[in-house]
Enzyme design. Structure first.
Site, short mmCIF file in Angstrom:
data_model
loop_
_atom_site.label_atom_id
_atom_site.label_comp_id
_atom_site.label_asym_id
_atom_site.label_seq_id
_atom_site.Cartn_x
_atom_site.Cartn_y
_atom_site.Cartn_z
N GLU A 131 -34.07 -24.99 -11.53
CA GLU A 131 -34.33 -23.59 -11.88
C GLU A 131 -33.19 -22.93 -12.65
OE1 GLU A 131 -35.15 -24.74 -8.82
OE2 GLU A 131 -37.31 -24.37 -8.70
N HIS A 170 -40.06 -18.82 1.90
CA HIS A 170 -41.07 -18.78 0.85
C HIS A 170 -41.84 -17.47 0.84
CE1 HIS A 170 -40.22 -23.05 0.77
NE2 HIS A 170 -40.94 -23.16 -0.32
#
Lengths: 477, 348
Positions: A211, A280
Site C-alpha cells: 500500500e 477492519h
C-alpha cells in the site's frame, strides 16, 4: 430423515444468490469435500462443497434460479442407510417446474423477494445488519441536474462506481486504475469488474500487496500529469499509505506555490463491515477531513456514488473517496443521462421536514431515513441531510436547515471524539447559535474498538432507535 | 574410494540475469570539464552563502547543505535529456536544482521565504519544485521520493514519452520500507528509473555501518533483480560515466538500475547539527584528498587552463551568488493573502 442442505451465506453481507449450476444429480453419492454446486453471489461465483456424506435424495432448487435466499433448502441428502428414493423426487429443471419457492422468487424483482416458506437460516442480529437493512431506504433525486422525466435505472452502488470509472476512462486516456486485485480478480469487492477486459492491463493494474509503495507510485504519476484512481482493498489498509495521501498528495500543491498538481483519487470501502473485528472496521472520514489540501467524499446512494466519483476523477485536487462495503450491493435509482456528474461540496436534502434536522453521511443516511419514518409515526417531521462531501463541508446547507427546524442531531457511523459530528456541532455553535432551541446531539458509535461478537457489535454501532431517542430529546418529547 | 580432485578455482557465480557493463569514466572535452567546474563551484559557493544567511537568521527551519557532494548531481544530471527526463530528490535539494540550471535567485529567495521564491515562499529549503524543468522536488519525508519517483517513471512508461526518472535518496532513506516496495514494482513493471543512492556515509548522525546490515548499498536491489553499480561520487567524470551506462540500460527497456554514489558531506546533516559523531580529521582528510572540485581543477590545469582563467570563473560565480543573496534578502515576503492560495486547485 434426509439432511437438508441450505443455501449458504458466502460473504458477510450475502442475503441471496443464484444457484448457477449443480455438479451432482439425484442418486449420486457424495462425500465430504465434493463440489456439489456453483453459487453466484453479487461478487463472485463460488464452489459449494459437501460436508456430509450420503446420497443426493432430491434437488429442490433448480440450477439457474436467481435470488435464492440464504437458508433456503436447496437439496436433501440421504445419509448412509437411508433410502434416497424414499424422498419425493420432484423434477427439478428450470424450464419445467421448479420448486414453488424458486418459481415465486423468479417473478419478483430482486429487491422485494420475501423470505420463502422455508425457514431461513437464523439471522444473526448484528448492528451491521441493521445498518445494511436500513440502506434499503431511498430518497427521490432532487438534484437540479436531473431534467424532468429522466428515466431512472436501478443500479447497485458497486455498478455505479464501476460505470463512473469506465466512463471517465473512456473519455480521458490519462485516467487509470491501480490496486490490489483490481484487474484479473475483477476487484476484491468486484467494483472494478469488467474494466480489465475493456481497458487492458496498461490501464487496469494489479499491484503487489504494497500500500505505501503503490500509493506513492500513484501520487508520483499524478504529479507527472496522469489521473490515477488508486483502490485500497479497504481504507483500513490505507493506514500504511497515509503518509503519501497526506504528506505527498495533499500538501505538495501548497508547498510548491501551486506548481505541483496532484489529481488523484484514493478510493475503497470505509467504515464498519460485518463481523470483521476492530482492525477492519473503522471510519476514516474524520481523519482525512481534517487535512487541508484534500477533498473527502463519502456517498450514500448509487446516483451520488456515480456522480461524485466522476467529479472526483475530473478534479484537479487529490480526493479521498470513501465507499461503504455494506452499501455496494444495494440498488438505487440512477438517472439515465449521458454524463451524470455532481458538484463536490454540496449536501443533499434526502427528506424535507420542518421539526428537526438530522445530518448524516454514508451508511448513516439510511439509518437516518429509517428513523425519520419512525418519527413521522410519532408526529415529528424530520429533515434528513446527506453531507455527501466531508471536505469541504457544506455548512451552509446545515445552517439553512437549522434556521428552519431549530433542532439538530448529527448521525455518524464513527467515534464521537474529533468526529464530523463534533465539527458540525462546533460550526453550529459558532454560526448558528441563535437558531438553536436545543443543544446539538451526536449519535455515534460507542467509544471502543469494534468488537467481533454479534451482540457486542450491535451495541457498539449506531441504529435508528438511538437516532429516534436523540431526536425526541432535542424536541423535548 | 578415491577422492574427487579438489578444484583449484571455484566456478564464478552464475549471474541470474544480464548486468550492465562496468561504466567508464566520461571523456570530457575542455569545455565540458570547465562547465562541470562552474556548476560544482556554483553549488559550493551557493551553499556556503546559504549557511551564512542561516547563521544570520535570514533562513529558518531546516537547511541541509550539499557541500562535498557536488559531483553527484552535476555528473549525473549532465547526462539527462532535459526535454523528457525527470528528477526527484529528498530534502537536500539545492544542489540538484542548481545542477538543473534553475536560477539561483529564486532558490535563494525560497530559502529566505520570499514571494519571489520558486515556491512563493511557502515551501522552504526542503520543498522546491520546477515542473517546467521536470524537477519534481524537494520532499521532506525520508524515502517518500523513491515511491513518487517510481510514479514519475510509471508516467514516462504509460505515456511512452521516452523519459527516464532519476530518483535520488540517501544511505539513510535506503533503510525505509517503501524503498523496497518501489524497487519491487519498478522491476516488476520494468519502469524507466535510475535509483541513485547518495551514500554520504551518515544518515544524520548514524554511520552506514551502524544502520545497515548490508552496507554495500548497490547490492540492495539484488533480491528484486535490479542491478547495482558502485560509483566514486567524488569524481564527476565517474558520475557522468555511470549515468550514461545506467541510462543506456534503462532506455533499452531493461528496467531500473541502482547507482550507489560513494560521497561525503562536509557539513552537518543540517545547519543545526554539530557533527560530533565524526572527527574533524576525518572531514579534513576527505577535503584534502578527494574534494570533487579540486579534482576537476587539477584536470583543467593538466589540460592547460590557466589559474587566472579559473579565478575569473570563481569571481563570476561569487558575483552570481552574492546577487542571489542580495535579492533574497531584499525581495518582499509573500502577501498575507497568499496564506489561502494554492491549497486546492479547483473551487467548490
Amino acid at each position: 430423515m434426509p439432511i437438508e442442505i441450505k443455501m449458504p451465506a458466502l460473504s458477510p453481507t450475502m442475503e441471496e444468490g443464484t444457484l448457477a449450476k449443480w455438479l451432482v444429480k439425484e442418486g449420486d453419492s457424495v462425500k465430504s469435500g465434493d463440489i456439489m454446486a456453483e453459487i453466484e453471489t453479487d461478487k463472485a461465483t463460488m464452489e459449494f462443497e459437501a460436508v456430509d456424506e450420503g446420497t443426493v435424495a432430491r434437488i429442490v432448487i433448480a440450477e439457474g434460479t436467481d435470488n435464492v435466499k440464504v437458508g433456503t433448502v436447496i437439496m436433501t441428502l440421504a445419509a448412509e442407510g437411508e433410502d434416497a428414493s424414499a424422498a419425493p423426487a420432484a423434477p427439478a429443471t428450470k424450464d419445467d417446474s421448479p420448486s414453488p419457492d424458486a418459481k415465486a422468487d423468479e417473478r419478483k424483482p430482486a429487491d422485494t423477494v420475501e423470505d420463502s416458506a422455508h425457514p431461513a437460516q437464523e439471522k444473526v442480529d448484528t448492528g451491521v445488519r441493521q445498518m445494511f437493512e436500513a440502506a434499503g431506504h431511498t430518497a427521490e433525486i432532487t438534484d437540479p441536474q436531473v431534467p424532468e422525466g429522466t428515466e431512472m435505472v436501478k443500479t447497485t452502488v458497486r455498478e455505479a462506481l464501476r460505470d463512473a470509472m469506465a466512463e471517465e476512462m473512456r473519455a480521458d486516456d490519462r485516467v487509470f486504475v491501480m490496486g490490489e486485485e483490481v484487474a484479473q480478480y475483477q476487484g476484491a469487492y468486484k467494483v472494478t469488474q469488467g474494466l480489465l477486459d475493456e481497458f487492458g492491463d496498461r490501464r487496469v493494474i494489479d499491484t503487489p500487496i504494497t500500500e505505501y509503495g503503490f500509493a506513492g507510485v500513484g501520487t508520483g504519476a499524478a504529479m507527472g500529469g496522469l489521473r490515477p484512481i488508486v483502490e485500497f482493498m479497504t481504507f483500513n489498509f490505507a493506514m500504511q499509505a497515509i503518509d503519501h495521501i497526506i504528506n505527498s498528495a495533499a500538501k505538495t500543491n501548497y508547498m510548491s506555490g501551486g506548481q505541483m498538481r496532484c489529481p488523484i483519487v484514493f478510493r475503497g470501502p470505509n467504515g464498519a463491515a460485518s463481523r470483521v473485528g476492530a482492525q477492519h472496521s473503522q471510519n476514516y472520514g474524520p481523519w482525512y477531513a481534517s487535512v487541508p489540501g484534500l477533498i473527502v467524499i463519502a456517498p450514500y446512494d448509487a446516483a451520488d456514488a456515480k456522480g461524485l466519483l466522476k467529479a472526483a476523477i475530473r478534479s484537479g485536487d487529490p480526493v479521498v473517496f470513501l465507499e461503504n462495503e455494506l452499501l455496494y450491493g444495494r440498488s438505487f435509482d440512477v438517472p439515465k443521462v449521458d454524463d451524470w456528474v455532481l458538484p463536490i461540496g454540496k449536501a443533499r436534502i434526502m427528506k424535507p421536514g420542518k421539526d428537526v434536522t438530522i445530518v448524516s453521511y454514508s451508511i448513516g443516511v439510511g439509518l437516518s431515513l429509517e428513523a425519520a419514518d419512525k418519527l413521522a409515526d410519532e408526529g415529528i417531521d424530520a429533515e434528513v441531510i446527506d453531507l455527501r462531501t466531508l471536505r469541504p463541508l457544506d455548512t451552509k446547507a446545515v445552517l439553512k436547515s437549522l434556521a428552519k427546524t431549530n433542532r439538530l442531531v448529527v448521525v455518524e457511523e464513527a467515534w464521537a471524539t474529533c468526529s464530523i459530528a463534533s465539527e458540525i456541532a462546533a460550526v453550529v455553535m459558532e454560526e448558528g447559535f441563535d437558531d438553536l432551541d436545543a443543544p446539538v446531539l451526536r449519535v455515534t458509535n460507542e467509544d471502543v474498538p469494534l468488537p467481533y461478537a454479534a451482540n457486542l457489535e450491535k451495541l457498539a454501532l449506531i441504529d435508528s432507535a438511538r437516532i429516534v431517542a436523540a431526536v425526541k430529546k432535542v424536541c423535548y418529547r | 574410494m578415491a577422492k574427487a580432485p579438489a578444484r583449484a578455482i571455484a566456478d564464478p557465480p552464475i549471474p541470474n540475469r544480464e548486468r550492465p557493463g562496468e561504466p567508464l569514466p566520461f571523456e570530457a572535452t575542455k569545455e565540458q570539464l570547465l562547465d562541470f567546474y562552474k556548476q560544482m563551484l556554483l553549488i559550493r559557493r551557493f551553499e556556503e552563502k546559504a549557511g551564512q544567511l542561516y547563521g544570520l537568521g535570514l533562513i529558518g527551519g531546516f537547511c541541509h547543505l550539499y557541500i562535498g557532494q557536488e559531483a553527484v548531481a552535476v555528473g549525473l544530471q549532465s547526462a539527462l535529456d532535459g526535454d523528457k527526463d525527470s528528477v526527484i530528490t529528498g530534502y537536500r535539494d539545492h544542489g540538484h536544482m542548481l545542477a538543473y540550471g534553475i536560477d539561483p535567485q529564486v532558490i535563494m529567495a525560497e530559502l529566505t521565504g520570499r514571494a519571489a521564491g520558486i515556491s512563493k515562499g511557502k515551501g522552504g529549503s526542503m520543498h522546491m519544485f520546477s515542473t517546467e524543468k521536470r524537477f519534481y522536488g524537494g520532499h521532506g519525508i525520508v524515502g517518500a521520493q523513491v515511491s513518487l519517483g517510481a510514479g514519475l517513471a510509471f508516467k514516462h512508461k504509460y505515456s511512452g514519452d521516452g523519459g527516464v526518472c532519476m530518483a535520488y535518496f540517501g544511505d539513510g532513506a535506503a533503510n525505509q520500507g517503501q524503498v523496497y516496495e518501489a524497487f519491487n514494482m519498478a522491476e516488476l513493471w520494468k519502469l524507466p528509473i535510475i535509483f541513485v543512492i547518495e551514500n554520504n556515509q551518515y544518515a544524520m548522525g548514524t554511520s552506514v555501518n551502524r544502520a545497515s546490515a548490508e552496507d554495500q548499498l548497490y547490492r540492495r536491489g539484488e533480491s528484486f533483480r535490479i542491478p547495482g553499480i558502485q560509483v566514486d561520487g567524488m569524481d564527476v567524470l565517474a558520475c557522468r560515466g555511470a549515468a550514461e551506462t545506467a541510462l543506456e540500460w534503462v532506455r533499452a527497456g531493461k528496467g531500473p538500475v541502482i547507482l550507489e554514489m560513494k560521497t561525503y558531506r562536509y557539513r552537518g546533516h543540517s545547519m543545526s547539527d554539530p557533527a560530533k559523531y565524526r572527527s574533524r580529521e576525518e572531514v579534513q582528510a576527505v577535503r584534502d584528498k578527494s574534494d570533487p572540485i579540486e579534482h576537476v581543477k587539477q584536470l583543467l590545469a593538466a589540460q592547460g587552463v590557466k589559474e587566472e582563467d579559473l579565478k575569473t570563473v570563481e569571481q563570476a560565480i561569487r558575483k552570481t551568488v552574492n546577487e542571489a543573496a542580495d535579492f533574497a534578502e531584499s525581495t518582499p515576503e509573500p502577501d498575507p493573502a497568499e496564506l489561502y492560495t494554492d491549497v486546492l486547485v479547483e473551487t467548490y
